[in-house]
Structure formats: structure tokens, C-alpha cells
Enzyme design. Structure first.
Site, PDB file in Angstrom:
ATOM      1  N   HIS A 229       3.838 -23.810   1.574  1.00 47.20           N
ATOM      2  CA  HIS A 229       4.103 -24.065   2.840  1.00 47.20           C
ATOM      3  C   HIS A 229       3.090 -24.077   3.690  1.00 47.20           C
ATOM      4  CE1 HIS A 229       3.674 -19.871   4.241  1.00 47.20           C
ATOM      5  NE2 HIS A 229       3.854 -19.402   3.180  1.00 47.20           N
ATOM      6  N   ASP A 249      -1.731 -16.841   2.715  1.00 45.21           N
ATOM      7  CA  ASP A 249       0.069 -17.204   2.929  1.00 45.21           C
ATOM      8  C   ASP A 249      -0.246 -18.319   3.913  1.00 45.21           C
ATOM      9  OD1 ASP A 249       2.407 -16.994   2.941  1.00 45.21           O
ATOM     10  OD2 ASP A 249       2.423 -15.293   3.774  1.00 45.21           O
ATOM     11  N   GLU A 283       8.209 -22.173   6.959  1.00 44.91           N
ATOM     12  CA  GLU A 283       8.765 -21.280   5.937  1.00 44.91           C
ATOM     13  C   GLU A 283       8.745 -19.930   6.360  1.00 44.91           C
ATOM     14  OE1 GLU A 283       8.169 -18.492   2.700  1.00 44.91           O
ATOM     15  OE2 GLU A 283       6.978 -18.857   4.216  1.00 44.91           O
ATOM     16  N   GLU A 284       7.854 -19.462   7.026  1.00 45.46           N
ATOM     17  CA  GLU A 284       7.853 -18.052   7.583  1.00 45.46           C
ATOM     18  C   GLU A 284       8.963 -17.607   8.440  1.00 45.46           C
ATOM     19  OE1 GLU A 284       5.901 -16.364   6.100  1.00 45.46           O
ATOM     20  OE2 GLU A 284       3.759 -17.050   5.872  1.00 45.46           O
ATOM     21  N   ASP A 311       2.796 -20.391  -3.332  1.00 46.88           N
ATOM     22  CA  ASP A 311       2.841 -19.593  -2.061  1.00 46.88           C
ATOM     23  C   ASP A 311       2.090 -18.282  -2.440  1.00 46.88           C
ATOM     24  OD1 ASP A 311       3.005 -18.587   0.479  1.00 46.88           O
ATOM     25  OD2 ASP A 311       5.228 -18.272   0.262  1.00 46.88           O
ATOM     26  N   HIS A 388       0.255 -12.403   7.272  1.00 47.96           N
ATOM     27  CA  HIS A 388       0.957 -12.188   8.593  1.00 47.96           C
ATOM     28  C   HIS A 388       0.318 -11.473   9.591  1.00 47.96           C
ATOM     29  CE1 HIS A 388       4.968 -12.735   5.888  1.00 47.96           C
ATOM     30  NE2 HIS A 388       4.084 -13.780   5.808  1.00 47.96           N
TER      31      HIS A 388
END
Ligand code: BES
Ligand code: ZN
Length: 523
Positions: A229, A249, A283-284, A311, A388
Site C-alpha cells: 500500500h 508501513d 489501505e490504512e 506490507d 502509524h
């Protein structure tokens, strides 16, 4: 601490922000009309119900997870739940306080979409037309390509992607990153008329997915997918300026794929099957980009024979190197990945783990019935604690890309081994099963084969008869081969002197259940 930094679902604050954004702008009187649909696993659902007892599942389904029994086989119940504004607040609370490691959900724009997702969550449904046999037979090509691959190229791509302020699906940076990737991949393909790069436009947000296609030479209708992603998220600041480098990520996954692509192009490799590299948007916020693409492929009947998700490939947090996730993935293809590591990556070790929920884009392919795999950087729980946040940087992945290089090599080996098969290669075994009433017929195919022999075998209960025919669907009076004994055990072999299509017909002479195996052997 760990859970505070990374509650589950890991992007939950951002997801809830997405869901709440629509609701908050709505007047209370209209709130009843503003519904959101999510699918959740059983454990998550129970927690949600504790917090919001009025919550009911509109539809539920028992899933058989498609795993070999030795590796954590399980069944799981999935529920489609309608959530309104009031429930959402309780849900948010429940998730933060209790859900922790049993959660994860998929977001659906409408009840119909949610029902569709639930209806198609059966693994390996009708979408799979040809199942590869996973024979490893490209030893003359693969090692040369792998030896050309370099960690330094992966570092460059990770740093380039990390330099966008963020790649959130709604921001300028998010759109810019998609355009940047399109330009990068198109530049790498210069001079190759068999390679094209397109952007897949999504409804509801500007970030586009990026798809690079290498057309197959003589088996182009069969497609192999590798994806990662391209979006990133900072769950505590999803604004234009919120910093979300997403180095691990998932810049790492995109960078691993990109290095596999570079080496494959440099070697002049031309696949027989079509190969697609995908950088997914959004994606997130609930696998939204990949879900739209996989749905579109399924709707168009595209014959995806395998897909691999990269990922998070660059944070080395566990003793083993490559961790094969066994949930929402295909056990036969997972076994193939392990065999590829043994064959082509001496010294690299493999472990098995699971997310426990649909944690990345492989689940979008799995949900449409396509074989999916998800090789991951660590055992679940040992993974990068900085994701994140503004601290998901290359430095915090240990200032190296040697780990991501292993995944790049696995991707190249996977794409070349699956990409090199077509008519005339010993890679075709297909299995079907079902039941027939007395007198009922069912046809299968076309099976596209080259010079050699196609063999069909049935076993089962009752009495099934077998008919095989070249170039057209057989009838019980027109066939190339027939096998109609008094049981359901039948065999037919058809010899092919040129490339062509073969069809199989089964007839329930009496009510029966059947297992049909169709295999092809080149001359
Ligand atoms: N890369 C993560 C998934 C992940 C993280 C897998 C850590 C294994 C260990 C992915 O980008 C992600 O954050 N997924 C979401 C779920 C999705 C449906 C929004 C998650 O895990 O919360
Ligand atoms: Zn991710």
C-alpha cells in the site's frame, strides 16, 4: 504501553475519524439515515455488544479459514453490523478499552456492499479458474535475477516515499505520492512496449492506486499480482501537515516490490502469464483501495492465479526472517512461498504467524476468492512499534534495508516461477468438488493446454459419469473420451498435438458427490 501506542485496529483513530466525519456533519434528526456498515470477527463482535447491547448482526457467516491443519487451522464467524452515531461512540470506547488484540474490521459504504463482502468471504470460490501446481522449475533464471538485487535501491525508494509529509488517502501528499510512484514505475519501464502503468481511480477520495502491468507473452489471461500500500497514516494527526513517513508501513513493501521489478526488467525477463505490480491507495482506512480493485477484477472475471502482499518488510524484530501469515491467505500458495525460500534463498529462515483479522490488502483478494499470501517482517507482536506515528522512519527500522531485500527476492522468485507458466508447462492441476442430482450435468473448462496430455479423474459417492472433449463442451453423445462405469471413480486422458482448449462434463447417472481433478502433463 504497546497497546496504547498501537491499539487494534492499528489505524482505529483514523478509521473512526473517517466514519465520524460523515456523521458529525449530519443533523441529529437525520442521524438515523446515516448508517455505516462494518464486518467484524466474533471476538470483536462480542466486545462491541457489551458496549452497545442494542447492536445486532444483520448477517453472520461461519468461515473455514483455508489453512493446513498443522498450521493453526480454525473456523471463524464474521458478522455484518450496522452502526449509527450513538453506537459508534460506544464502539469507539469499547475498542479503546477492551478490544485490543481481537479486533479489526472492514468498512463498507452500504449494506449491499457489506453483504457482498460477507457472501464472498468463502476462500477459493469460483474466481479461481486455474490453480498452479507450484512446481519450482526456473533455476536457470531466478538466481541470476536475485543476485542483481541491492538493498541500496530499496533504501532510496523508502526515503523518497518517506519524504512526503504524509501519504494519507485524503491529503495532497497522498495524491502526490501516487503520482510519484506512477512516474517512477513508468520510467523504469521505458523502452518496454509490453509494460504499461495506469492509475486506478477510487470513488470518494483523490488518492489513486497505481498498477504496473507486464503483459504475458502466450498465457496473458492468467494474472499474478504483487502488491503493497502506498498510503500512510499518523493516527493522531490525519491533517494535511500531520507527519506520517510510513517508512516501514508501507514504503518498505513498495520499495521491495520496486527492486524486484527493477531486477526483472534489467534481466530482460518476459513472463508468459501477465504480472501486475500494485501500489494500493487507502489501505490504512479499511483496505479500501485494494477492496475496490479486487472487486473489479472479480466482476470482470479476471483470472488471478496468485497474489502476494508486501506490507512492512524492513523491521527485523524476530529471530526468523520471513513470517508467513496463515490467516486470510491460501495454504497451498503459502507452502509454495516456503519452498521458494528453501530453493532460492539459502540461510533465510521462515516462521508462521497470524494477524487474527483482515490486517492488510491480501484480505481483499482472499475475500474475492483469489489465492493470497502475506509474508511479513516479524512474528505478530514483534512488529515495528513506530507504525502509524511520525516516528515510522528509516532510522527506526535500524537504518538498513537488508531485511526488506529478502522480501524483494522472495517477490521476484514468486513472480518468475508463477509468471513463467503457460501451455506446455507442467504447472496445471485443478480440483473441483460438488454434488449432482440424478440426470444433472455440469461442465468445466476451458482448460488451456499445450502439446501433451490432459487427464481428468473423478472420485466420489453415487455414480458420476465423465466426458472430455477437445475444443467444445462435451455432450453425453459427443466427446473425445468417456468414462461411465457404475461408480463415481472415472478416468479420461486426452492427447493434444497442438495448443488448444479442453472441456470436461460430469453427469450424475445417479445422485452423486464428486471430486474432479484435472491435470496436464506436457509431452
Ligand atoms: N501494516 C499494517 C498491518 C499490520 C501491522 C500487520 C502490524 C501486522 C502487524 C496495516 O497497514 C494496518 O495498519 N492495518 C490495519 C487494518 C486495516 C483494516 C485498517 C490494522 O492493522 O489496524
Ligand atoms: Zn500497512
Amino acid at each position: 504501553m504497546r497497546n496504547q501506542m498501537r491499539p487494534l485496529p492499528r489505524a482505529l483513530p483514523a478509521l473512526l475519524a473517517v466514519m465520524l466525519a460523515g456523521l458529525c456533519s449530519t443533523l441529529p434528526a437525520m442521524a438515523a439515515d446515516n448508517k455505516t456498515w462494518i464486518t467484524v470477527g466474533d471476538a470483536a463482535f462480542k466486545h462491541l455488544q457489551k458496549a452497545a447491547p442494542q447492536l445486532v448482526a444483520r448477517e453472520s457467516k461461519v468461515l473455514r479459514t483455508n489453512e493446513s491443519s498443522a498450521k493453526m487451522a480454525a473456523t471463524e464467524k464474521v458478522h455484518l453490523v450496522e452502526v449509527d452515531e450513538v453506537q459508534l461512540a460506544a464502539l469507539s470506547e469499547a475498542v479503546h478499552k477492551e478490544l485490543k488484540r481481537c479486533g479489526g474490521y472492514m468498512f463498507h459504504a452500504s449494506e449491499a456492499e457489506g453483504k457482498r463482502a460477507l457472501a464472498t468471504t468463502a476462500p477459493l470460490a469460483t474466481a479461481l479458474l486455474s490453480r498452479p501446481s507450484y512446481v519450482i522449475d526456473n533455476q536457470t533464471v531466478v538466481p541470476g535475477v536475485l543476485s542483481q538485487m541491492q538493498a541500496s535501491n530499496i533504501t532510496t525508494t523508502i526515503n523518497d516515499l518517506s519524504s512526503f509529509v504524509n501519504r494519507y488517502y485524503k491529503t495532497t501528499g497522498g495524491s502526490d505520492a501516487s503520482n510519484w510512484l506512477k512516474t517512477k514505475w513508468a520510467g523504469m519501464a521505458t523502452g518496454r512496449s509490453d509494460i504499461s502503468v495506469t492509475q486506478f481511480t477510487h470513488a470518494g477520495y483523490n488518492q489513486k492506486s497505481v498498477i504496473l502491468t507486464i503483459n504475458g507473452t502466450d498465457n496473458a489471461s492468467e494474472v499474478v499480482v504483487v502488491g503493497g500500500h502506498l498510503d500512510s497514516v499518523n493516527s493522531s494527526n490525519t491533517s494535511e501537515t500531520g507527519r506520517a513517513p510510513g517508512a516501514d508501513d508501507d514504503a518498505s513493501g513498495i520499495a521491495s516490490m520496486t527492486e524486484a521489478l527493477r531486477a526483472m526488467i534489467a534481466s530482460g525477463y518476459k513472463p508468459r502469464r501477465t504480472i501486475k505490480f500494485m501500489g494500493y491507495a487507502a489501505e490504512e482506512v479499511g483496505l479500501r483501495g485494494s477492496a475496490a480493485i479486487a472487486q473489479d477484477f472479480k466482476a470482470r472475471n479476471v483470472n488471478v492465479v496468485g497474489s502476494m502482499q508486501l506490507d512492512m518488510t524492513n523491521y527485523k524484530g524476530s529471530p526468523s526472517d520471513i513470517w508467513i501469515y496463515t490467516d486470510y491467505t491460501d495454504s497451498l500458495q503459502n507452502d509454495f512461498l516456503a519452498k521458494l525460500v528453501t530453493a532460492y534463498m539459502p540461510g533465510v529462515t521462515v516462521g508462521y504467524s497470524k494477524c487474527g483479522y483482515a490486517c492488510s490488502d491480501h484480505a481483499s483478494w482472499y475475500n474475492q476468492g483469489y489465492p493470497a499470501s502475506f509474508p511479513f517482517e516479524t512474528l505478530d507482536g514483534d512488529d515495528n512499534p513506530y507504525i502509524h506515528t511520525a516516528n515510522d522512519t528509516y532510522a527506526n527500522s535500524g537504518n538498513q534495508a537488508a531485511h526488506a531485500l529478502k522480501f524483494a527476492k522472495l517477490a521476484a522468485a514468486y513472480l518468475i516461477e508463477l509468471g513463467s507458466d503457460g501451455p506446455g508447462a507442467a504447472d496445471r492441476v485443478e480440483n473441483f468438488s460438488g454434488s449432482l442430482t440424478s440426470g444433472q450435468t455440469k461442465s468445466f473448462g476451458p482448460f488451456k493446454v499445450g502439446v501433451g496430455s490432459l487427464r481428468a479423474d473423478t472420485t466420489g459417492t453415487g455414480d458420476t459419469d465423465l466426458y472430455v472433449r477437445k475444443a467444445a463442451v462435451p455432450t453425453t453423445s459427443t466427446y473425445t473420451c468417456k468414462s461411465d462405469g457404475a461408480t463415481s471413480t472415472e478416468t479420461c486422458t486426452v492427447n493434444m498435438t497442438a495448443n488448444g482448449d479442453v472441456y470436461v462434463l460430469l453427469k450424475g447417472y445417479k445422485a452423486s458427490t464428486y471430486n474432479l481433478k484435472v491435470s496436464y502433463k506436457p509431452q
